[in-house]
Design an enzyme around this catalytic site. Structure first.
Site, mmCIF file in Angstrom:
data_model
loop_
_atom_site.group_PDB
_atom_site.id
_atom_site.type_symbol
_atom_site.label_atom_id
_atom_site.label_comp_id
_atom_site.label_asym_id
_atom_site.label_seq_id
_atom_site.Cartn_x
_atom_site.Cartn_y
_atom_site.Cartn_z
ATOM 1 N N ASN A 1 12.893 -14.529 15.501
ATOM 2 C CA ASN A 1 11.611 -13.831 15.396
ATOM 3 C C ASN A 1 10.846 -14.007 16.701
ATOM 4 O O ASN A 1 10.523 -15.118 17.093
ATOM 5 C CB ASN A 1 10.835 -14.420 14.210
ATOM 6 N N LYS A 15 4.443 -8.496 25.967
ATOM 7 C CA LYS A 15 5.314 -9.287 25.092
ATOM 8 C C LYS A 15 6.769 -9.197 25.520
ATOM 9 O O LYS A 15 7.514 -10.167 25.428
ATOM 10 C CB LYS A 15 5.183 -8.795 23.649
ATOM 11 N N ASN A 61 5.373 0.410 13.028
ATOM 12 C CA ASN A 61 4.761 1.578 12.387
ATOM 13 C C ASN A 61 5.804 2.650 12.085
ATOM 14 O O ASN A 61 6.873 2.703 12.694
ATOM 15 C CB ASN A 61 3.628 2.140 13.256
ATOM 16 N N ALA A 64 6.805 5.382 15.003
ATOM 17 C CA ALA A 64 7.780 4.953 16.006
ATOM 18 C C ALA A 64 9.167 4.834 15.379
ATOM 19 O O ALA A 64 10.179 5.164 16.005
ATOM 20 C CB ALA A 64 7.353 3.616 16.608
ATOM 21 N N ARG A 65 9.224 4.372 14.115
ATOM 22 C CA ARG A 65 10.523 4.254 13.445
ATOM 23 C C ARG A 65 11.188 5.614 13.285
ATOM 24 O O ARG A 65 12.388 5.768 13.478
ATOM 25 C CB ARG A 65 10.340 3.614 12.069
ATOM 26 N N CYS A 101 19.844 7.850 6.697
ATOM 27 C CA CYS A 101 19.013 7.531 7.854
ATOM 28 C C CYS A 101 17.635 7.087 7.374
ATOM 29 O O CYS A 101 17.345 7.079 6.175
ATOM 30 C CB CYS A 101 18.928 8.719 8.818
ATOM 31 N N CYS A 104 15.976 9.749 5.181
ATOM 32 C CA CYS A 104 16.647 10.349 4.022
ATOM 33 C C CYS A 104 15.821 10.171 2.751
ATOM 34 O O CYS A 104 15.910 10.970 1.829
ATOM 35 C CB CYS A 104 18.023 9.721 3.825
ATOM 36 N N CYS A 116 -15.352 13.927 -2.795
ATOM 37 C CA CYS A 116 -16.388 14.032 -3.837
ATOM 38 C C CYS A 116 -16.472 12.745 -4.650
ATOM 39 O O CYS A 116 -17.543 12.350 -5.103
ATOM 40 C CB CYS A 116 -16.132 15.244 -4.735
HETATM 41 ZN ZN LIG Z 1 18.648 11.379 6.859
#
Ligand SMILES: [Zn+2]
Length: 558
Positions: A1, A15, A61, A64-65, A101, A104, A116
């Site tokens: 990590n 980073k 996020n 980006a994925r 993917c 999917c 409202c």
């Molecule tokens: Zn897919």
């Protein structure tokens, strides 16, 4: 990590650069190239991805994925995808043509609250917190952008805007308290009485009760706010109406007390970690809850909702990162195809009856209706007479479908393009879809959407539909994917339900808040291999049970 690689003296450094330095200390012979930039930049396009054997995601996020997923699908690179939410996590491997993917399976969308409900008919604490954040913006921030802002030339004269706009003299405590008092009366008494007079609550379960003017007068004082009491207990106590009035006065005083603070008027932005902003929101939301008969909350609880906090847990990230590496070894060992040797791993919070905290299952197959890895057609139901190209590009193509730099073609005619050297089509943006060149987008029009940066080309079939009413909390379009070569059909209307539909609505109109995570493994479906086994009858873990949600759907926070 990677979290463990960073030390206080690294603050302010990229980073990626620090991670490289620290990793080289473990193994000075490793070859590591650090890049500092946005993964969606053109320098990290197809050619960049083509040079790798495997791609490991460590993103925070959905946007980006999706982008990396598309580039890996386009370049046929194996992608090891992972994410965590608090104690929960998941790791899986994506290979075009072999496994599902990233796109999917639809991702859970954020909760959207209709405008409202926020403005007139709140019935949950969260509705009042959304309102209070807008109120903070109205009083101290960019007020025209607040959901509560009422323009001076509106059809219906505002009962609170003139009061809100009558700023007191900076440093004059008496005038500032008078201002706070007048604003409180306008928002929590006059406005409520106005709405009552409009018969808005004839059928309401609870008829709102305006805050008594005398109560406001009696508590618009300096120095009595609960947050000034000392100690930490004010954060966990539930403030009554009097406390809330005193706290709001204190916050208004702080803003107008000095020229320095008052100089920022118009630019204050809500931040849950700014004491004054959070105290104001906690107090204003509670006072509104008081008006609408909703359970009051402590500052601490209000902060949890307002800040939408899901804690990142370093050990979960470490476990998930470790699982990514074991998948990587399996891929590089080439003992079989990705579908054969790799697994989908769920990291759960409570042990299963078999004593497992990591549950592995076979990877899913590619889904035929996926427009990213299976060239499915996307059906979009939308009002072509009232939707502009700008809205179509921003809300449908970018926000919902994840395009980065879309080019839009109707037949052979380009009507919109983005990216380097793209022709300027900005004059088309304000036009309604049906009025675009090349015949416009009408019922049954096939539109090609191309994105060079993602090497994607998608056929979008337009279905004109008259009846979208964003005021009712619905989206102003619907999207469904269909297998290429199957008959065209408009996306079905959402199932009838009391639940607010997931949203891709306009940010200016609605507030989005992630549902609060439960403390259990809620939202995680156990692998199929265990569903019918002994574990199917496993006792409920503390804090709640497992619910049936589709796999590949865990939220992505890390
Ligand atoms: Zn897919």
């Amino acid at each position: 990590n990677r979290q463990f690689l960073f030390r206080p003296h690294h603050v302010g450094m990229p980073k990626s650069v620090v991670a490289r330095e620290m990793a080289l200390k473990f193994n000075p012979d490793a070859k590591i190239v650090a890049h500092h930039g946005n993964i969606k930049d053109s320098q990290f396009g197809m050619d960049y991805f083509k040079q790798f054997s495997v791609v490991m995601n460590a993103l925070d996020n959905v946007d980006a994925r999706r982008h990396v997923n598309r580039l890996c699908v386009a370049t046929e690179k194996v992608l090891v995808e992972a994410g965590t939410t608090g104690f929960l996590g998941q790791v899986y491997v994506i290979k075009r043509g072999e496994t599902a993917c990233y796109e999917c399976f639809p991702k859970p969308t954020k909760k959207v609250y209709p405008i409202c409900t926020i403005r007139s008919t709140p019935d949950k604490p969260v509705h009042c917190i959304v309102w209070a954040k807008q109120c903070f913006q109205l009083l101290f921030g960019h007020r025209e952008a607040s959901m509560l802002f009422e323009p001076p030339d509106g059809p219906d004269p505002s009962v609170f805007m003139p009061t809100v706009n009558a700023h007191p003299a900076v440093g004059d405590h008496k005038a500032i308290l008078k201002y706070a008092r007048d604003v409180l009366v306008a928002l929590f008494n006059t406005e409520i009485r106005k709405q009552l007079a409009m018969d808005k609550y004839k059928t309401a379960r609870f008829v709102p009760q305006p805050v008594d003017e005398a109560l406001i007068d009696a508590n618009c004082t300096e120095g009595a706010a609960p947050s000034l009491a000392g100690g930490a207990s004010w954060k966990t106590q539930v403030w009554g109406a009097e406390d809330c009035i005193m706290e709001i006065c204190q916050c208004v005083l702080e803003v107008y007390a000095t020229a320095e603070a008052a100089g920022l008027l118009g630019s204050y932005e809500f931040d849950k970690d700014t004491s004054q902003a959070m105290r104001f929101v906690a107090a204003a939301s509670n006072l509104r809850s008081h008006v609408f008969g909703i359970t009051l909350q402590s500052f601490h609880d209000a902060k949890g909702v307002a800040g939408n906090i899901i804690p990142a847990i370093a050990t979960t990230n470490a476990i998930v990162a470790g699982r990514q590496v074991t998948e990587l070894f399996k891929i590089l060992s080439e003992r079989g195809t990705v579908a054969e040797v790799c697994r989908y791993t769920d990291c759960v919070r409570y042990k299963t009856r078999r004593g497992l905290l990591l549950q592995a299952a076979k990877l899913e197959c590619p889904v035929a209706t996926c427009f990213v890895c299976n060239q499915a057609i996307v059906d979009v139901a939308i009002n072509t007479a009232t939707t502009t190209l700008q809205e179509f590009v921003d809300q449908v193509l970018k926000r919902r479908l994840g395009f980065n730099e879309p080019t839009v073609m109707i037949g052979d005619g380009e009507v919109y393009a983005e990216g380097q050297d793209a022709e300027d089509f900005s004059s088309n943006l304000p036009r309604h879809l049906k009025d675009l060149p090349s015949g416009g987008m009408r019922h049954g029009t096939m539109v090609s959407v191309d994105d060079f940066s993602q090497d994607m080309e998608v056929q979008v079939c337009i279905h004109h539909e008259e009846t979208f009413d964003p005021e009712k909390g619905a989206e102003n379009f619907r999207v469904v994917n269909r297998r290429a070569g199957t008959a065209s059909a408009p996306p079905p209307p959402p199932a009838q339900s009391d639940a607010v539909p997931p949203g891709n609505g306009d940010d200016d109109e609605v507030e989005e808040i992630e549902p609060m995570p439960s403390s259990s493994g809620q939202g995680q479906k156990r692998p199929r291999s265990e569903e019918k086994g002994a574990d199917a009858a496993a006792p409920m873990p503390p804090g709640g049970g497992l619910t049936k949600a589709p796999r590949y759907s865990a939220p992505d926070s890390s």
